[in-house]
Design an enzyme around this catalytic site. Structure first.
Site, PDB file in Angstrom:
ATOM      1  N   ARG A 199       0.836  -1.189   0.000  1.00 34.13           N
ATOM      2  CA  ARG A 199       0.000   0.000   0.000  1.00 34.13           C
ATOM      3  C   ARG A 199       0.877   1.248   0.000  1.00 34.13           C
ATOM      4  NH1 ARG A 199      -2.188  -3.567   3.781  1.00 34.13           N
ATOM      5  NH2 ARG A 199      -4.281  -4.337   3.288  1.00 34.13           N
ATOM      6  N   LYS A 224      -2.428  -1.922   7.548  1.00 35.11           N
ATOM      7  CA  LYS A 224      -3.812  -1.472   7.667  1.00 35.11           C
ATOM      8  C   LYS A 224      -4.586  -2.296   8.685  1.00 35.11           C
ATOM      9  CE  LYS A 224      -7.939  -0.635   4.851  1.00 35.11           C
ATOM     10  NZ  LYS A 224      -8.514  -0.704   3.485  1.00 35.11           N
ATOM     11  N   HIS A 279      -3.726   3.250  -5.952  1.00 35.33           N
ATOM     12  CA  HIS A 279      -4.045   1.974  -5.297  1.00 35.33           C
ATOM     13  C   HIS A 279      -4.274   0.868  -6.318  1.00 35.33           C
ATOM     14  CE1 HIS A 279      -5.083  -0.262  -1.680  1.00 35.33           C
ATOM     15  NE2 HIS A 279      -6.126  -0.777  -2.314  1.00 35.33           N
ATOM     16  N   ARG A 282      -1.675  -1.798  -6.653  1.00 37.02           N
ATOM     17  CA  ARG A 282      -1.767  -2.954  -5.753  1.00 37.02           C
ATOM     18  C   ARG A 282      -2.651  -4.028  -6.390  1.00 37.02           C
ATOM     19  NH1 ARG A 282      -1.369  -4.860  -0.456  1.00 37.02           N
ATOM     20  NH2 ARG A 282      -3.275  -5.583   0.536  1.00 37.02           N
ATOM     21  N   HIS A 305      -3.606  -9.950   3.289  1.00 40.92           N
ATOM     22  CA  HIS A 305      -5.024 -10.224   3.490  1.00 40.92           C
ATOM     23  C   HIS A 305      -5.206 -11.435   4.410  1.00 40.92           C
ATOM     24  CE1 HIS A 305      -5.463  -7.821  -0.283  1.00 40.92           C
ATOM     25  NE2 HIS A 305      -6.522  -7.400   0.372  1.00 40.92           N
ATOM     26  N   TYR A 314      -9.330  -8.248  -4.986  1.00 42.04           N
ATOM     27  CA  TYR A 314      -8.187  -7.595  -5.618  1.00 42.04           C
ATOM     28  C   TYR A 314      -7.688  -8.375  -6.838  1.00 42.04           C
ATOM     29  CZ  TYR A 314      -7.423  -4.130  -1.935  1.00 42.04           C
ATOM     30  OH  TYR A 314      -7.550  -3.070  -1.083  1.00 42.04           O
TER      31      TYR A 314
END
Length: 331
Positions: A199, A224, A279, A282, A305, A314
């Site tokens: 990120r 995050k 983003h 990513r 994740h 994603y």
């Protein structure tokens, strides 16, 4: 807490609890009074009794916003953005309302007014900390609010799921535009983001002591979801980091988040990227990891994740690649 006492020929029961209106009732029999007291205590635990309006009259919404901003938001990684949002919210007339007068209808009027100038997704992002503010006030600060006035507010925001990947020629235009930037850190930041799937905040916070080129690994301490992770490095990532580490100690990128954001916006316009966001790099990186043949646990190790459903959001394989595989399987 309930108290029972004899008053003349009656049993008088009184219930007092912080934040609730005092209750009292008289009974001929003590056991009837005790039973009523137990029922009221259960209702109090369920927040089914009337709140103490006097306590709510002493507090305005602005009081809660300031306390939340200065004691809760300040501990968050995204504090700066949330501080700006909450400080701007304080200037709205709704913040002068006392909690005793605050209703869902007030926030509905605020919603309708704001939707004239901002998108639903942006408004939802502004209201999220306000919603959490009321939850903290109710459950941790002892503010006698029966419910959250934002709990029943309807705000339909379109799905934020994106499937944007790099189109033919876009990566070359990004690099060309990056080389024209006066800031020399823009290009390596972009290259590293695509090589690692990190990120933006994770890339900008990198320091030399997080990197082990010999073992081809990188430790990401602040993430995050709050869970640190160590990721393996591709050959390209090792090359980029090797150049950055020459004679450097401490932070790898001496640039603020806002400075990079502004530089990226200028670069995006210069490269004619349309709706491509930073983003999305990513998304591109994670999709490429899958296309290289890595399985979901291996990709999750890199991306961080912990929920496979989020990981697959994603993952956007190129249709052309799928068609090639289908053709090879039938040939």
């Amino acid at each position: 807490m309930a108290s029972i006492r004899k008053h003349r020929d009656k049993w008088q029961v009184r219930i007092r609890r912080a934040g609730l209106q005092p209750l009292s009732k008289s009974f001929s029999l003590r056991k009837d009074g005790a039973e009523w007291a137990r029922q009221m205590e259960v209702k109090a635990d369920r927040a089914e009794l009337p709140t103490d309006l006097k306590a709510l009259q002493r507090i305005t919404l602005a009081d809660l916003v300031v306390r939340y901003r200065d004691t809760v938001s300040v501990k968050k990684r995204g504090y700066e953005n949330e501080r700006i949002s909450l400080t701007a919210f304080l200037h709205h007339p709704i913040c002068s309302k006392r909690l005793s007068d605050l209703r869902t209808e007030d926030f509905a009027a605020y919603r309708d007014q704001m939707l004239q100038t901002v998108k639903p997704t942006s408004l939802k992002r502004y209201l999220d900390p306000i919603h959490n503010l009321f939850e903290v006030a109710r459950h941790e600060w002892g503010v006698p609010l029966r419910d959250n006035p934002l709990g029943r507010l309807k705000l339909k925001a379109p799905s934020q799921r994106r499937e944007r990947r790099l189109l033919s020629g876009e990566w070359e235009r990004i690099l060309e535009a990056a080389r024209l930037c006066r800031n020399p850190w823009i290009e390596p930041i972009i290259r590293l983001a695509l090589a690692t799937g990190m990120r933006r905040g994770e890339v900008l916070a990198l320091e030399d002591n997080q990197i082990d080129l010999e073992r081809r690994s990188l430790l990401i301490r602040k993430t995050k979801n709050g869970h640190a992770r160590t990721i393996p490095l591709t050959v390209e990532a090792v090359r980029i980091l090797g150049q950055l580490l020459r004679g450097r100690l401490g932070p790898l990128f001496p640039i603020t988040r806002n400075a990079f954001r502004l530089a990226w916006e200028r670069l995006r316009e210069r490269a004619d990227l349309g709706d491509f966001h930073f983003h999305d790099l990513r998304h591109e990186a994670i999709s490429r990891f899958f296309e290289l043949g890595l399985n979901p646990p291996e990709v999750a190790l890199i991306s961080g994740h912990r929920d496979m459903r989020q990981l697959f959001r994603y993952t956007h394989p190129l249709r052309e690649g799928i068609i090639d595989k289908m053709d090879r399987s039938t040939s």
